[in-house]
Write a protein that holds these residues in place. Structure first.
Motif: not given
Length: 229
Positions: A169-177
């Motif tokens: 994705y080009p933008d910031e995302k929340i997810g698993l490290s």
């Protein structure tokens, strides 16, 4: 060779074997001919033989190597069988390539297909199990590509030749490290997403307090605070 004929310190046998000295001169000619056979075979089979190989191409390469080894080491073996084997292998590879161009079903059957490992930031555990790919191996590939958050991955494919293709994705995302669990100092330095927790097994994200229930996607209970990058 009989067991009593094997004696430690018999350096002539250890280094030269039972071959007559004239064979070592002949071996130079054999090596030159076999080298040319291999070079021509690889050239005919195409540029793919110089890059990552499919399983069929790897089998062809192993067969060529096995056939050539006997002719190099044994004076009783001629070079003509090597040429015949090379012709058969090249013909078989050319036929497979031709059939694969004509039929996608045949291509998937013989050369395998692309597998989807990550979809919209979530690990596809069933596909990972099917391809016998461990979670840590996939995380290592993400780290190698500078990805420290699984949520950034829009799609991750395992190609038929074993290579990974990753779309982000080009933008910031929340997810698993993607960092290993033991590297706590580095993990703590990553920006967190308060009120968001990620399943360590599949990357599923839930909002609110830290969950005490099983993950809806993989049915495991192993959560950590999600990161945002």
């Amino acid at each position: 060779m009989k067991p009593e004929e094997i004696q430690f310190g018999d350096w002539a046998r250890i280094f030269m074997g039972e071959n007559p000295p004239a064979f070592f001169i002949e071996a130079l000619l054999r090596i030159a001919i076999i080298y040319i056979i291999l070079m021509v075979s690889m050239r005919i089979m195409g540029k793919r033989m110089g890059s990552l190989l499919t399983r069929n191409e790897m089998i062809a390469l192993v067969c060529l190597a096995a056939a050539n080894g006997v002719a190099l080491q044994s004076p009783e073996r001629g070079i003509l069988p090597v040429i015949i084997i090379a012709v058969v292998i090249i013909g078989f590879q050319k036929y497979i390539a031709w059939r694969a161009m004509k039929s996608t079903k045949f291509e998937s059957l013989v050369l395998d297909d692309v597998d989807l490992l990550v979809k919209d930031g979530y690990l596809q555990l069933d596909k990972m199990e099917q391809t016998r790919l461990t979670r840590e191996r996939l995380m290592a590939e993400f780290r190698h590509n500078g990805i420290n958050n699984v949520g950034r991955v829009q799609r991750a494919y395992l190609e038929a030749n074993g290579k990974f293709s990753i779309l982000q994705y080009p933008d910031e995302k929340i997810g698993l490290s993607t960092l290993p669990n033991w590297d706590k100092d580095f993990h703590e330095s990553l920006p967190k997403a308060p009120g968001n927790y990620a399943c360590r097994s599949c990357g599923n994200i839930v909002k609110g307090a830290k969950p005490t229930h099983e993950c809806d996607r993989c049915h495991l209970q192993d959560w950590e605070e999600a990161v945002i990058t």
